[in-house]
Structures are given as structure tokens and as C-alpha cells.
Design an enzyme around this catalytic site. Structure first.
Site, PDB file in Angstrom:
ATOM      1  N   TYR A   1       0.701  -1.225  -0.028  1.00  0.00           N
ATOM      2  CA  TYR A   1       0.064   0.119   0.085  1.00  0.00           C
ATOM      3  C   TYR A   1       1.040   1.016  -0.091  1.00  0.00           C
ATOM      4  O   TYR A   1       1.376   1.490   0.926  1.00  0.00           O
ATOM      5  CB  TYR A   1      -1.177   0.016   1.246  1.00  0.00           C
ATOM      6  CG  TYR A   1      -1.890  -1.173   1.332  1.00  0.00           C
ATOM      7  CD1 TYR A   1      -2.271  -1.797   0.250  1.00  0.00           C
ATOM      8  CD2 TYR A   1      -2.365  -1.499   2.585  1.00  0.00           C
ATOM      9  CE1 TYR A   1      -3.159  -3.021   0.141  1.00  0.00           C
ATOM     10  CE2 TYR A   1      -3.208  -2.736   2.667  1.00  0.00           C
ATOM     11  CZ  TYR A   1      -3.420  -3.269   1.732  1.00  0.00           C
ATOM     12  OH  TYR A   1      -4.417  -4.404   1.719  1.00  0.00           O
TER      13      TYR A   1
ATOM     14  N   LEU B   1     -17.913  -3.535   2.723  1.00  0.00           N
ATOM     15  CA  LEU B   1     -18.914  -2.670   2.065  1.00  0.00           C
ATOM     16  C   LEU B   1     -18.891  -2.450   0.537  1.00  0.00           C
ATOM     17  O   LEU B   1     -19.431  -1.548   0.245  1.00  0.00           O
ATOM     18  CB  LEU B   1     -18.656  -1.139   2.662  1.00  0.00           C
ATOM     19  CG  LEU B   1     -18.842  -1.352   4.299  1.00  0.00           C
ATOM     20  CD1 LEU B   1     -18.718   0.090   4.753  1.00  0.00           C
ATOM     21  CD2 LEU B   1     -20.203  -1.291   4.557  1.00  0.00           C
TER      22      LEU B   1
ATOM     23  N   ARG C   1     -16.223  -1.988  -1.239  1.00  0.00           N
ATOM     24  CA  ARG C   1     -15.240  -0.860  -1.748  1.00  0.00           C
ATOM     25  C   ARG C   1     -16.300   0.313  -1.644  1.00  0.00           C
ATOM     26  O   ARG C   1     -15.804   1.319  -2.510  1.00  0.00           O
ATOM     27  CB  ARG C   1     -14.702  -1.055  -3.416  1.00  0.00           C
ATOM     28  CG  ARG C   1     -13.920  -2.375  -3.155  1.00  0.00           C
ATOM     29  CD  ARG C   1     -13.246  -2.499  -4.245  1.00  0.00           C
ATOM     30  NE  ARG C   1     -12.563  -3.957  -4.627  1.00  0.00           N
ATOM     31  CZ  ARG C   1     -11.323  -4.438  -3.965  1.00  0.00           C
ATOM     32  NH1 ARG C   1     -10.815  -3.468  -3.186  1.00  0.00           N
ATOM     33  NH2 ARG C   1     -11.046  -5.676  -4.152  1.00  0.00           N
TER      34      ARG C   1
ATOM     35  N   PHE D   1     -19.501   0.586  -2.518  1.00  0.00           N
ATOM     36  CA  PHE D   1     -20.775   0.430  -3.368  1.00  0.00           C
ATOM     37  C   PHE D   1     -21.741   0.241  -2.399  1.00  0.00           C
ATOM     38  O   PHE D   1     -22.959   0.937  -2.820  1.00  0.00           O
ATOM     39  CB  PHE D   1     -20.585  -0.382  -4.380  1.00  0.00           C
ATOM     40  CG  PHE D   1     -21.301  -0.063  -5.523  1.00  0.00           C
ATOM     41  CD1 PHE D   1     -20.681   0.373  -6.889  1.00  0.00           C
ATOM     42  CD2 PHE D   1     -22.597  -0.508  -5.532  1.00  0.00           C
ATOM     43  CE1 PHE D   1     -21.719   0.472  -8.023  1.00  0.00           C
ATOM     44  CE2 PHE D   1     -23.429  -0.245  -6.460  1.00  0.00           C
ATOM     45  CZ  PHE D   1     -22.892   0.428  -7.520  1.00  0.00           C
TER      46      PHE D   1
END
Length: 331
Positions: free
Chosen positions: A56, A207, A209, A211
Site C-alpha cells: 500500500y 462494504l 469498496r 458501493f
């Protein structure tokens, strides 16, 4: 804060964790000051399970976490990962490495960036098809013996790989995408493998991403440089429109229950078993509080059945990852 136990007789953690990826990359709107405030707020609320990875940023998310937890090491359980290799010239190109020497060097680098002496949970981010899982987990087990790591985990591994890995060393957690619109762990047998081996399922993107929160009405609601609009098939074209119809049903159910779509979606994941810990990602304190409140939302058997009827395993339109990424999951 409600709690759940990680793995078989493992540590007691907050029943919901915090995915930190979006604080540094992939999703638009980076704000390090707000991210650090969100991390501090999480710890103040008793949410002690933070999830990051060396990929990341790359690397910058671990540095951010290290800065945020300075002086609060006793308050936090840190999970990080190794194994995904990125092409610095092309963000869509990725490789995987599970070579024992790479495992050890990656661990040392993560410890330095995080500013800690021991990683609480160390995951293989993706399984390397070219290296026997026994060799990779064997190297990870040596990190436990040396005191650099407390618990071991795998991410997006197949049922067969989980079974083999557990014969080498206890695996505390499998991290896999799991939500109303991603039911893969049920279909592929990985959830069953976790349960027969005493492995917790850490559900990332619970969730969808973002949406499933109902925050997006059209593809244009996402910034042009956002990972989802650029690469995620479910957020594009006709797939977006079809998936929006599913989310509208979640919003309707949430409204009838007097809650939010996000809380309803998280409550569904939490209701799938005490051996499941969702780690929704956010970089804002407001959304963090919304997510934590889902712990108090109880869904009836009828409500769970209604959600399951809408979100069958094949209900979502589009792959959850681009074709080039799919080859590295469920290995």
C-alpha cells in the site's frame, strides 16, 4: 467495544477492524492529518485491529501507521502483509513472491517502517504458485520463533492451500474479500476450510469498496483517478447500473429499519459467524463511527433471509478484480 477471538484460542480483538489501505493509495482524497486523527479515534473507541500492507503506497501506509501508533503500541494489534510485487512503471502490473528469503527481508522492512519490534499478524498477501506453500509458511514460522511475528495469516488462499499451510504452522486468519456482493468464501470452500482448521476469516471490503453504502449514484461520482473507476469491473458501464439496483434494495431495507445501508451491510457480515471479523476501510472519523455502530445492529432471521435472497452468490455484475488480478486469488 465488542470483541471476537482471532483463530483458535488466539488474541481477543475488537469485533470490527480498520482497513487502512485507502488512507495512502487507490482511493482519491488522501489526507494524512485526517487519517492519523481517524486512527487515534479508532484506538480511543477500543478498535484495536489495524490492517495494512507493504504494497500500500507502496510502503507509505506502513509509515503512516507507524507514525500514528507511536507511544500507543500497547493499544493496537497490527496486521501487515508481504508478497505482492509492483511494477513501478505500470500500476496495473503485479507479481507475487513467496520465496523464503523474500519473506524474511520483507518482514524486516515492515518492522522498520512501522517502528515496532514485533508484527502481531503477518499475512502472505497472495500465494505464489511457483513456491510450495510449505516453504513460504515454513519461513514465516521461523519469524514467529525469532520473535519478529506473533501470528500468521494468508490472504485469498484456496481451501487446499489453507489445509496444507495449517500442517506446517497454525494459521490464525485468512483475509479474503467477503460481503453481500462477494460471497466467494462460501462458494469456493475457503470458509469451510477456515472453520475446520480453526482459522478466522478477516473480511476485507465488507462494504463492497463503498458501493454497498449507497454513496454512488453514477460512475461519474467517483474521481477519475480513483482505482474503482479505472480498474474495478463492478464500478463500470452496465455493471454499475445493474449493481446499483441491488444497492437500492439495501437502502430500502435500511430505511425501513431506521439505519444506514453501510450499517446493514456490515451487520450482515457480522451475523455470518463470530469467527468472522470485518475490516471496513475509511480515512474519516465520521465514517468510522458509522461502521462501529453496526456492532449494535441485530438482524432478524427474516431480514437475513431477505438479504440472502437478493444477494445470491452470483448476483453482482462484473468481476471483483480485473482479469489480470483474478489469477492470483483462490490459489
Amino acid at each position: 467495544m465488542k470483541t471476537r477471538v482471532l483463530g483458535h484460542n488466539g488474541p481477543t480483538l475488537s469485533a470490527i477492524g480498520l482497513g487502512c489501505m485507502g488512507m495512502s493509495e487507490f482511493y482519491a482524497g488522501r489526507d494524512d492529518a485526517e487519517s492519523i486523527a481517524t486512527l487515534h479515534h479508532a484506538l480511543d473507541q477500543g478498535l484495536n485491529f489495524l490492517d495494512t500492507a507493504d504494497v500500500y503506497g507502496p510502503h507509505t501506509n506502513e509509515v503512516l501507521i507507524g507514525k500514528a501508533i507511536a507511544g500507543r503500541r500497547a493499544d493496537v494489534f497490527i496486521a501487515t502483509k508481504f508478497g505482492i510485487l509492483r511494477d513501478p512503471t505500470n500500476e496495473a502490473v503485479r507479481g507475487v513472491s513467496g520465496r523464503p528469503e523474500y519473506v524474511k527481508s520483507s518482514c524486516d522492512a515492515s518492522l522498520k517502517r512501522l517502528g515496532i519490534e514485533q508484527i502481531d499478524l503477518y499475512y502472505q498477501h497472495r500465494v505464489d504458485k511457483t513456491v510450495p506453500i510449505e516453504d513460504t509458511v515454513g519461513a514465516m514460522a521461523e519469524l514467529v520463533k525469532s520473535g519478529k511475528v506473533r501470528y500468521l495469516g494468508l490472504s485469498e488462499a484456496s481451501a487446499a492451500t489453507i489445509d496444507r499451510a495449517c500442517k506446517v504452522h497454525p494459521i490464525a486468519a485468512l483475509q479474503s474479500e467477503y460481503s453481500l456482493w462477494t460471497r466467494d468464501p462460501e462458494v469456493t470452500g475457503t470458509l469451510a476450510a477456515c472453520r475446520r482448521n480453526g482459522v478466522s476469516l478477516v473480511a476485507y471490503s465488507p462494504l463492497g469498496r463503498g458501493f454497498l453504502t449507497g454513496a454512488f449514484a453514477k460512475p461519474e461520482d467517483l474521481p477519475a483517478d480513483d482505482y474503482r473507476s479505472r480498474f474495478s469491473p463492478r464500478f463500470q458501464g452496465e455493471n454499475f447500473k445493474r449493481n446499483l439496483e441491488l444497492v437500492e434494495k439495501v437502502k430500502q431495507m435500511a430505511q425501513a429499519k431506521g439505519t444506514s445501508a453501510a450499517q446493514l451491510a456490515l451487520a450482515w457480515v457480522l451475523a455470518q459467524g463470530d469467527d468472522i471479523i470485518p475490516i471496513p476501510g475509511t480515512k474519516r472519523r465520521t465514517y468510522l463511527d458509522v461502521n462501529i455502530a453496526a456492532l449494535d445492529l441485530v438482524l432478524s432471521a427474516a431480514e437475513l433471509a431477505e438479504l440472502n435472497a437478493v444477494f445470491t452468490p452470483d448476483a453482482a455484475a462484473g468481476l471483483r478484480y480485473p482479469e489480470s488480478f483474478i489469477a492470483s486469488v483462490n490459489v
